[in-house]
Design a protein around this motif. Sequence first.
Motif, PDB file in Angstrom:
ATOM      1  N   THR A 203       0.855  -1.184   0.000  1.00  0.00           N
ATOM      2  CA  THR A 203       0.000   0.000   0.000  1.00  0.00           C
ATOM      3  C   THR A 203       0.892   1.235   0.000  1.00  0.00           C
ATOM      4  O   THR A 203       1.796   1.358   0.830  1.00  0.00           O
ATOM      5  CB  THR A 203      -0.932   0.033   1.219  1.00  0.00           C
ATOM      6  N   THR A 206       1.180   5.336  -6.253  1.00  0.00           N
ATOM      7  CA  THR A 206       1.154   4.613  -7.521  1.00  0.00           C
ATOM      8  C   THR A 206       2.564   4.481  -8.094  1.00  0.00           C
ATOM      9  O   THR A 206       2.917   3.433  -8.656  1.00  0.00           O
ATOM     10  CB  THR A 206       0.228   5.345  -8.512  1.00  0.00           C
ATOM     11  N   GLY A 209       4.212   1.747  -6.283  1.00  0.00           N
ATOM     12  CA  GLY A 209       3.581   0.484  -6.650  1.00  0.00           C
ATOM     13  C   GLY A 209       4.093  -0.049  -7.965  1.00  0.00           C
ATOM     14  O   GLY A 209       4.276  -1.272  -8.134  1.00  0.00           O
ATOM     15  N   SER A 213       5.965  -3.678  -8.457  1.00  0.00           N
ATOM     16  CA  SER A 213       5.527  -4.630  -9.474  1.00  0.00           C
ATOM     17  C   SER A 213       6.675  -5.054 -10.376  1.00  0.00           C
ATOM     18  O   SER A 213       6.811  -6.234 -10.727  1.00  0.00           O
ATOM     19  CB  SER A 213       4.407  -4.016 -10.325  1.00  0.00           C
ATOM     20  N   LEU A 225      -1.779  -4.608  -4.888  1.00  0.00           N
ATOM     21  CA  LEU A 225      -1.443  -3.187  -4.759  1.00  0.00           C
ATOM     22  C   LEU A 225      -2.655  -2.368  -4.363  1.00  0.00           C
ATOM     23  O   LEU A 225      -3.711  -2.473  -4.987  1.00  0.00           O
ATOM     24  CB  LEU A 225      -0.905  -2.644  -6.093  1.00  0.00           C
ATOM     25  N   GLU A 226      -2.507  -1.554  -3.319  1.00  0.00           N
ATOM     26  CA  GLU A 226      -3.529  -0.575  -2.942  1.00  0.00           C
ATOM     27  C   GLU A 226      -2.843   0.773  -3.014  1.00  0.00           C
ATOM     28  O   GLU A 226      -2.015   1.096  -2.164  1.00  0.00           O
ATOM     29  CB  GLU A 226      -4.071  -0.893  -1.545  1.00  0.00           C
ATOM     30  N   LEU A 227      -3.173   1.559  -4.045  1.00  0.00           N
ATOM     31  CA  LEU A 227      -2.385   2.734  -4.388  1.00  0.00           C
ATOM     32  C   LEU A 227      -3.176   4.026  -4.216  1.00  0.00           C
ATOM     33  O   LEU A 227      -3.987   4.138  -3.323  1.00  0.00           O
ATOM     34  CB  LEU A 227      -1.867   2.568  -5.818  1.00  0.00           C
ATOM     35  N   GLN A 428      -5.149   2.653 -12.047  1.00  0.00           N
ATOM     36  CA  GLN A 428      -3.886   2.878 -11.340  1.00  0.00           C
ATOM     37  C   GLN A 428      -4.072   3.082  -9.833  1.00  0.00           C
ATOM     38  O   GLN A 428      -3.130   3.485  -9.139  1.00  0.00           O
ATOM     39  CB  GLN A 428      -3.119   4.037 -11.981  1.00  0.00           C
ATOM     40  N   SER A 429      -5.259   2.780  -9.327  1.00  0.00           N
ATOM     41  CA  SER A 429      -5.438   2.697  -7.873  1.00  0.00           C
ATOM     42  C   SER A 429      -5.042   1.314  -7.359  1.00  0.00           C
ATOM     43  O   SER A 429      -5.087   1.074  -6.154  1.00  0.00           O
ATOM     44  CB  SER A 429      -6.887   3.004  -7.487  1.00  0.00           C
ATOM     45  N   GLY A 430      -4.656   0.422  -8.268  1.00  0.00           N
ATOM     46  CA  GLY A 430      -4.119  -0.855  -7.815  1.00  0.00           C
ATOM     47  C   GLY A 430      -4.877  -2.055  -8.311  1.00  0.00           C
ATOM     48  O   GLY A 430      -5.739  -1.976  -9.197  1.00  0.00           O
ATOM     49  N   ASN A 431      -4.553  -3.196  -7.731  1.00  0.00           N
ATOM     50  CA  ASN A 431      -5.239  -4.445  -8.047  1.00  0.00           C
ATOM     51  C   ASN A 431      -5.281  -5.317  -6.808  1.00  0.00           C
ATOM     52  O   ASN A 431      -4.487  -5.162  -5.891  1.00  0.00           O
ATOM     53  CB  ASN A 431      -4.551  -5.188  -9.202  1.00  0.00           C
TER      54      ASN A 431
END
Length: 451
Positions: A203, A206, A209, A213, A225-227, A428-431
Amino acid sequence: MIEVVNPTTEEVIGTVRAGTPGDVDTAVTRAAAAFPAWAATAVEERAEVVRRIAEGLTARADELASTMTAEMGTPITFATKVQVPNPVGIANGVADALEAGYFTDEVIGNSLVVREPAGVVAAITPWNFPLQQMVAKVVPALAAGDAVVLKPSELAPLTADLLAEVVAAAGVPHGVFELVHGTGPVVGEALAAHPRVDVVSFTGSTRAGRRVSALAAETVKRVALELGGKSANVVLDDADLGRAVKIGVANAFMNNGQACSAWTRLLVPADRQEEALATAVAAAAKYVPDDPARSGTRLGPAVTAAQRDRVVGYIRRGVEEGARLVHGGVDAPTERGFHVAPTVFGDVTSDMVIAQEEIFGPVLSVLPYTDVDDAVRIANSTIYGLGGAVFSADPERALAVAKRLRTGQVDINGAAFNTSAPFGGYRQSGNGREFGRYGLDEFTEVKSIQR
């Protein structure tokens, strides 16, 4: 050593040792050695451990809250009502999922489908919700039967030490939980790249993150990912505008504006923008920067001088771009501490930097829209998709708009946060997702056994 600085007093309140890649290797090696025995423990036993962690957090709630206030500036009332209770709720939600049969085998034709622990988990967590994000990673990983190496933010490491004590007291065996303090470029990168780490849960920003990755891809490990976020609060034309704006300001300024899912964009009908701005200014005026250790304080400081300067830079950029500054501004509101004045902009357009980039401070942008389609277009116009809100007198109309927002969470008419519902973002806030059974999914593997 890494010095821990109180952002209100600007004084050093503690130190932690800066970890090295060698420390990471030692911790990962210990975790890998401890993993098989922990993975073999009964699910019921792991659920009991998680319940004890929740109980331990509750028992030390005051200490945890005051520590977070001291090291990262969250107001003590917010720490007491949110920063500690949310992690307790998250832990109990994970235990609930285990007890509800999360690990029950499934039969598909001639296949037995089973869930198994993923292995060694690297948990890399931020400073803004330190306890919540540590618990959101560490607890489901332990519940899944994984071993965990935690790298907390070097800006809020003291809370991590308290969590480590709670985890140990709950009966987690030696080696199953490891804690390594340090910076992201040193300890974080070593964890993301380590060949014996099976899952990385991160977390943060971005930008960071993307780096995690890339490093993890070298060994094809799983990454959650928590971005960042740039969430929109869409106020429809039939909504109670006053209520929607007041709740929206509170959400945008919560935790000193340092929340990835904060509703930092307020979208209102163009013909009601002036009314919305007047209400927003009146609400923002109640957020007086002050010592967060005082019970009445609503707005504490930015976490560091650099973060304060970053937020002030965005305020300057908003003025330069032609947004209308209606409250706050760049001037320092206090003589000491890294405070930023609560700021409200009007006449913001979706192409402005302040409407596109995550500011991470108490800055609200009010954007007028022409109709619902325009509002949805504006809401979906950023690279992010983490949080959001819709206000309407018609719940079904609000639901229809909520479904059109490309974001991981949407609150309708100020609905309460749910620590068992999935939390995570689009684009792009994550996955990946956190909390409850969805959070457990990130830390398990699925195996098919044909018979």
